[in-house]
Design an enzyme around this catalytic site. Structure first.
Site, short mmCIF file in Angstrom:
data_model
loop_
_atom_site.label_atom_id
_atom_site.label_comp_id
_atom_site.label_asym_id
_atom_site.label_seq_id
_atom_site.Cartn_x
_atom_site.Cartn_y
_atom_site.Cartn_z
CE LYS A 99 45.86 31.80 64.32
NZ LYS A 99 45.01 30.82 65.00
CG MET B 18 24.26 46.49 27.77
SD MET B 18 24.00 47.85 26.61
CE MET B 18 25.18 49.06 27.25
CD GLN C 228 36.30 29.81 57.62
OE1 GLN C 228 37.16 30.41 58.26
NE2 GLN C 228 35.06 30.29 57.47
#
Lengths: 577, 167
Positions: free
Chosen positions: A162, A469, A113
């Site tokens: 961290k 649109m 991560q």
């Protein structure tokens, strides 16, 4: 006082007056969520996607003027914020976004991560920080709040590894910090303001052109006074809607691609534009060579780089919109412009903005007008596309900060999570997301958030079964080749189809059943006489969101329309007489 | 038109990439960029050479000014300034061509810093034009390798003296 980084962060947020955080947890930010668990002063709203957390913080910020705060984890948590940050950056919305990061010694190792959050968010934020020293944490948070909320506001990312989050240090949150490279100019140059007042007094066909800067700086009261004193007509960008009442006699409405006939004619014929808090962006100006060909331009903006970027400017004024307008007020004189006011009022009467006639299903303009009648003091959020333009054209806005919409980036999926942020800030207000059936599906998972928080947001889906649109452009400019825009398409359908109708298979999802699946209320409206009762029924629901599925004409269009790259005066008026 | 812009910036990590990213993200033309510390270790000086019409240059300066880490933006174009670039040039030259190259180097006040079996390396300092001129006389086909520093630049005269900090 000895604190770990998470506790320092919470202390800092409290000192900055933060009452609510929109977020989503993950590995490295667990200590921050842990610190929030026993913190009564800060409410944590758990969204179902990090993009929605940023949009919710954005809606909170736009509707209040306060800085919105979100908190996400490293890696995918951080990358998911990108669209939200870019949306906020484009529309100058103050947000502090805290992202977790892998520990300092793991950065660069392709850790689990891990993402280069600072690298990814650099071009889509006002500024960003990676905190590499625990001793820098408190000052960095202070700087982030100052930068986000001052000058031309914008999002600031703080990337917290961290070990910074858990590192302990004896420190206090600073009251002030020094930034020698950051000094936004707030007060406009008085000489320039006087010159602007003189030009305005002499003009024969002047216009005020207002943008989002009026809302952001709280300049609406000053602006309304200036308009009252001078009697000069007003046009606005999408972001400027609400600066002055939609139905004010001098308000000609929005200009540009889907602007009103009066605004686009007036901007083409005027001899002076006094722009305040607007970027003169391409959707508003149309083809630059034919934009306001007879006009001298005065431009006041807090961002010097917004001035004279797209159009040549005679009198630039760098400053905060509210301060500039307050300084202008004593020098502003009413010019003699009766013939001009008569002319522009004539355009307004000749070509008012009226809904298209129904072709069997509901006319979207009629739906929005009814919303406006039933809820005259609502805060309207929108998605992006036709729904956004209908919301801009047909709702009667009376106050600033009541149209919450993604202008610059044009982010589909913005409206609903933004409405959640608005409702949290304004629990006693009616908050309506005017949505398209395409856009709403981009963040539909936030139904869970709204239910969990007990938020009575009304979602008015203008359901035409198309990405409307784009379909409109395909109808007008691509020979009705509805490529990739039909949302009812199934395997049984012909390869090519440009004839939607009763033969089409059922729409998925069924928004009424979807609402019920989320333990909330779904209402389907197919006839005009059902609109008002449905809205009234929705108003009675106080503790959960309501989806109203308005089945509108499949090929309803937004009029007027200036074809892309065209001149503002060359509008297609379509079904509007 | 080409402009030389001098910046005083916070000596933080990532400042250079913010500046470079501004140019790439907005499609501005950046020709060279140099960076070094000043007498204040917290401040770096960046010299960048960029090109564009007046409107583009104006935008570049405004956008640079908006960067939080940029303390000061000075457009040296049009001001009296001293501009220098350094080039290290390895020229193909066997014994038969050595004398000629050394003579050319002399004219340009370039120093011979290395002589190999079939090459001579020169160090030359000066304006970008001077270095370009030297190269064109030597002939680019004879250049085996080259490293140019990019331009560094400061304003002449009194003003520099007054701003002792970060000079």
């Amino acid at each position: 006082m000895m604190r770990n980084g998470a506790e320092m962060l919470i202390e800092a947020l409290k000192r900055e007056g933060v009452e609510v955080i929109f977020g989503f947890p993950g590995g490295v930010v667990i200590p921050v969520f842990d610190a929030l668990y026993s913190e009564p002063a800060i409410k944590v709203v758990l969204t179902r996607h990090e993009q929605a957390a940023v949009h919710a913080a954005d809606g909170y910020a736009r509707s209040t003027g306060k800085t919105g705060v979100c908190l996400v984890t490293s890696g995918p948590g951080a990358t998911n914020t990108a669209t939200g940050l870019a949306t906020a950056n484009f529309d100058s919305v103050p947000i502090v976004c805290i992202t977790g990061q892998v520990p300092l010694n793991m950065i660069g190792n392709d850790a689990f991560q891990e993402a280069d959050t600072i690298g990814i968010t650099r071009p889509i934020t006002k500024h960003n920080y990676l905190v590499t020293e625990r001793s820098e944490l408190a000052a960095t948070i202070k700087k982030a709040f100052i930068i986000a909320g001052s000058g031309r506001p914008g999002p600031v990312v703080i990337d917290l590894p961290k070990d910074i989050i858990v590192g302990k240090l004896d420190e206090e949150y600073p009251d002030e910090v020094k930034m020698r490279g950051y000094n936004p100019v707030l007060k406009g140059h008085i000489g320039q303001i006087k010159k602007a007042a003189e030009l305005l007094a002499k003009a024969k066909r002047p216009l005020f052109y207002v943008g989002g800067g009026i809302q952001i700086s709280g300049a609406a009261p000053a602006f309304r006074k200036v308009v009252k004193k001078t009697g000069v007509p007003v046009i606005s960008s999408l972001m400027g809607i609400g600066a002055i009442e939609s139905d004010h006699p001098l308000n000609l409405g929005m200009l540009g691609m889907h602007g009103t006939y009066a605004a686009n004619m007036a901007v083409t014929e005027c001899d002076l534009i006094f722009g305040v808090g607007t970027r003169f962006d391409d959707r508003a100006t149309g083809k630059l060579e034919s934009f306001a060909p007879h006009a001298t331009i005065i431009h006041a903006d807090i961002d010097p780089s917004a001035i004279a970027r797209n159009v040549p400017v005679e009198i630039p004024i760098v400053g905060d919109a509210a301060l500039v307008l307050e300084d202008l007020l004593p020098f502003a004189k009413p010019p003699s412009i009766d013939p001009w006011v008569k002319l522009v009022s004539g355009w307004k009467e000749e070509h008012p903005v009226v809904p298209e006639k129904s072709r069997g299903r509901l006319s979207p303009g009629v739906v929005v007008k009814k919303i406006s009648e039933v809820f005259p003091e609502a805060i309207i959020a929108t998605e992006v596309g036709q729904n956004q333009m209908w919301a801009a054209l047909f709702y009667n806005y009376t106050q600033p900060r009541t149209l919450i919409t993604s202008g610059g980036l044009g982010t589909m999926g913005y409206g609903f999570p933004a409405a959640i942020g608005v409702k949290i800030a304004h629990p006693d207000k009616t908050v309506i997301d005017i949505a398209g059936d395409g856009s709403i599906q981009m963040n539909i998972q936030e139904m869970a958030t709204a239910v969990q928080e007990g938020l009575a947001v009304i979602i008015a889906v203008l359901n035409n079964g198309y990405l409307g649109m784009v379909r409109q452009w395909q109808e007008l400019f691509y020979g009705k080749r509805y490529s990739g825009t039909c949302l009812k398409r199934r395997p049984e359908c012909p390869e090519q189809c440009s004839n939607p109708g009763d033969q089409c298979l059922a729409y998925v999802p069924d928004f009424v059943k979807l609402a019920e699946a989320y333990d909330s209320v779904g209402i389907r409206v197919t006839k005009e006489e059902e609109i008002v009762p449905a809205l009234k029924r929705a108003a009675e629901v106080k503790d959960r969101p309501v989806i109203i599925d308005f089945i509108i004409d499949e090929e309803a269009n937004v009029w007027p329309m200036v074809p892309a790259g065209g001149a503002n005066k060359d509008m297609l008026l379509g079904g509007v007489k | 038109m080409t402009h030389v812009i001098s910046l005083l910036v916070e000596n933080h990590q990532g400042v250079l990439v913010r500046i470079a990213g501004l140019f790439s993200g907005r499609a501005y033309n950046l020709e060279s960029l140099t960076v070094g510390v000043t007498t204040d270790p917290a401040v770096s000086r960046v010299t960048l050479v960029c090109s564009g019409d007046d409107a583009v240059i104006e935008q570049i300066k405004k956008q640079l000014n908006k960067l939080v880490d940029v303390i000061k933006v000075i457009d040296l174009t049009g001001l009296k300034s001293i501009n220098r670039e350094l080039a290290l040039v390895k020229v193909q030259a066997g014994p038969e061509r050595r004398a000629e190259i050394i003579q050319v180097a002399d004219v340009f006040r370039a120093r011979v810093i290395d002589v190999g079996a079939d090459s001579i390396s020169l160090e030359v300092t000066g304006s970008t034009e001077k270095i370009d001129d030297l190269l064109s006389i030597i002939g680019t086909s004879a250049v085996q390798e080259m490293a140019r520093s990019g331009l560094v630049s400061i304003e002449r005269g009194r003003k520099t003296k007054k701003t002792a900090k970060g000079a």
